[in-house]
Structure formats: C-alpha cells, structure tokens
Design an enzyme around this catalytic site. Sequence first.
Site: not given
Lengths: 263, 263
Positions: A130, A171, A198
């Site tokens: 992330s 994401h 993800e």
Amino acid sequence: MADAAGSRLLIIGGAERRGTTILARFVELAGGPDAHIVVIAAASAVPGELEADYAAAFTGLGAGTVRALRLTTREDAGQPSALAALEQATAVFFTGGDQYRITTLLGGTPVDSLLQTLVADGRLVLAGTSAGAAMMSGTMILGGNAPGVTTTSVRTGPGLEFLPGVLIDMHFAERGRLNRLLSAVAMYPHEVGVGIDEDTAILARQGAFQVLGSGSVTVVDAGAASDIRVPADGPIAIAGARIHVLPAGYTFHLKDREWGRAA
Amino acid sequence: MADAAGSRLLIIGGAERRGTTILARFVELAGGPDAHIVVIAAASAVPGELEADYAAAFTGLGAGTVRALRLTTREDAGQPSALAALEQATAVFFTGGDQYRITTLLGGTPVDSLLQTLVADGRLVLAGTSAGAAMMSGTMILGGNAPGVTTTSVRTGPGLEFLPGVLIDMHFAERGRLNRLLSAVAMYPHEVGVGIDEDTAILARQGAFQVLGSGSVTVVDAGAASDIRVPADGPIAIAGARIHVLPAGYTFHLKDREWGRAA
C-alpha cells in the site's frame, strides 16, 4: 535511486492475505530460517499494531528473526542503532499508512541513503504494501478520486525511486483507480503506470517484474500513444495507449515495455 | 440489425445536462422546428416523469413536436397507432431505466422491426441514454460490479444491435466500470468495448462515431491483444490491448478500430 542489477523489490497492492502466497514468498526471499526481517511502520499513525501483526505473520511463515524499527522523527532516521539494524537485515518490509509520512520521515536521511545502497547492492530484499508500495515508485500517486481523466483527477509527488520510471497505484481494482492512473500517465508518459490490486504484488528484479498473488496488475503504457492532449481544464485525450491486465504467471519488461510469461 | 450507411445513432452515457450540448445536437439532428420526436420511456418503471422531463427539454430546445409513446406491454408494441407514430417521427429517444425492460418489451415486436428499418434507411435519428444507450449495442452489459477482471465481474446479453460489433457501457468514469468492460472484451474481443461517461455521447454514422459532451469515451480494443486467457475462476489476463480515452473532438472508426480527430 536503486534498481541496479542486484535489487529485489516486492511491491504489494495492499490487503495481502497473511500467512500465504505473497508474504510466504517474501520470507523465502529474505532467507527463511536465516532471515533477518526489519519491519518499518513509519507510514502509519498506529505503528505498534502493524509491527505486531507483521511480526506474527513472518514468524508464522518461518522467518528466523523479525524486529521492528520504530521511526517517528527524522532524527530517529539518523541513529546509529537504526543503521545497524538495516546493516544486519536480509529484508525490510514497509507497512501501509500514508505514503508521505514515509517520505517526510525518511527522505534524504541516513536511513534512506543506506537503504538505497543496500537495495542496489542486492544485500537485502525491500518489500512494501500500500503506502509502502507507492513510495517505491519514481512518482507516487498521493490521491485523487474525481471521476474522469483530467489534470485534477490525480495528485502525484516524487517517490523514493527504488523503482524509477514507474508510477505505482495500489488497491487498484478494488477502488476503481484507472481514471487517476490514466490521468497521471497522460501527463507523464515517460513513466509506466502500474496499478496493483489487493493481495497482489510485483517482484521487480533486473529491469522486469513478475506478478504474484490473487489479483491482477494493470499496466498502462501511454508512451505508446500517438496523441495525448492535456487541457488545463476538462477531459484529457489519450489515443493509442496500450493496456495489459496481468495476473500471476505474467512478467513485464520495463525497458522495452513488453509483457511476457514467467518461465 | 441496423448500422446501414444511413443510420444515425446518438448514444448517451446517462445524466446528460438538459437544455445544452448533447440534447441540443439531438434536436438539431431531429430537424429543429420541423422535428417530430417520439420519447419512449419503456426502460423505466416511472415513465410519466421521464416523458414529461424530456418533452420539456426538447421543446425548450426548439423541437417542433414532441410526443411520448407509452409502451407497457408487448401487445402495445404491435399496435397500429404505435407504428404510425414511428412512421411520422424524425427522431426517437429512449430514456434510461433498466435495459432489459426495453428488450423484454420490444425485442422482436413490430415496433422493433419498424425501428430497425427506419434507422437503417436513415429516416429517423435514434437516441438513447443510459439503459436506452446500452440496448443499442450488439452486446449490452447488464450488470456486475465485482472488483477485478474476471468472468463473473460482468453479465452481458444481446442488445437490439442498432450498432453491431460494439459493447457499450455507460456512467463509465462515474461508476468506475473499467473492470467490467475489460472483463467483457476479454471474453468477446471481436466486439469493441465503448465506455461512455455521464453527460457524454457518441454520434455514430457510417461506421464511425464522434464524441460529444463534457466527459470522455473510453474505447478498449482487446482485438489488438496478443494474448488473452480467461480462466473459469480467477483473474483474466489481457496482454497488449489498446485503450483510447477520447473527449469531444475525437472520432473512432469501428471497422479498422482507429481513432481520429473530427474535421
């Protein structure tokens, strides 16, 4: 700026499952029972939880040693103890959070410099998820969720450039981020746009990456476009770009911008 | 199946502004003060509101005559009065709602057959927004919002084929629908994927379309892909597809799948 022949980068799109594929591969690359993994949760305002979470995950996957390196000020990022921890590491893992917490805390510090050297020399594997993934790019996407492909649909800033020439978003499918990746590569088509879903990762080595995990990596190559127009206001035009949606088993060569399949 | 040389189709991605660009162009194409526009709100469970809304909009834009053709059963779609209304029309406008209300009510009826003929012969302009746009495709997207590019991310069905060889999606940027369009064209790369933003339209004539309105039209050409793999389960791979993000001023030629700029 790293990306030398020896660098090994594992760049994860967030929300990776614990105890399986991607993190298992990370532990293996780190040396398994001989691994010395350093977890850096500098991106997060609640580092303690993430440090404990990943320590448990890596230990459960058979990592020899896992320790957290808590960096909360730029001064911390110059301490001899921090540098010593990195010198001993076989792998470093950056957690999620906010990408510019990482750059603000570490950018230009001795920890940053040492990491660049250790990564370029192939002395450790660098992983991040992330925010910890975004900061590895040449240019990192900071935000922007307006619909449409426009100059205001995306905000970018310089990443720590462990993987130069690449613009990473994460994401990706889950948050419907193609608009902002297209907006960014229209403005900067010399960089390759890489959107990572993800529980999905790229393992970048020797100028190419391979895809790991359960989702896909969307590569947008606006360098191939024959016409791009970016008005200050209103929709951007991109004509003739290439797009690749690559799940596990595929590779992508960054220099010639060509896909392939893992051997 | 229409798309003869004479057909003129205005296909709108939904939420078009009333009283301006796209609808003004529609009224102009319909003949302005000489227009006879028929509004069909068969896609909607509340047709009365939409009929009044569009009648006001078209009248406000200078349309000569606007009338609603209320079709609530398949029997209605075979009445001589319905056919007579279409024979007199210079343009027909399908509102939004649910795309398979349109196909269920009209598919294979005398109204459907007559519309195909009138459109192919260039005797009327056919326009539709949202569901009224989707039904014009060779294949219409019915639903699917799962993240990721997979066989289960999209549900499709045969459209009424006013524009064959095209797979239309609408509310495209606003609802982040690239995943489902990519999923569909991976399975059916012989069709061109066309995602139309809100307040944006394509005007299709003579094998090409031009873009109108404030947003963009995203064209995904998976026919260009050198490798596509569609597993029953798990992520689809698409390598080497082309993507175009085209705002007003751009055109796209369906046969050779090449973009251009309006003269």
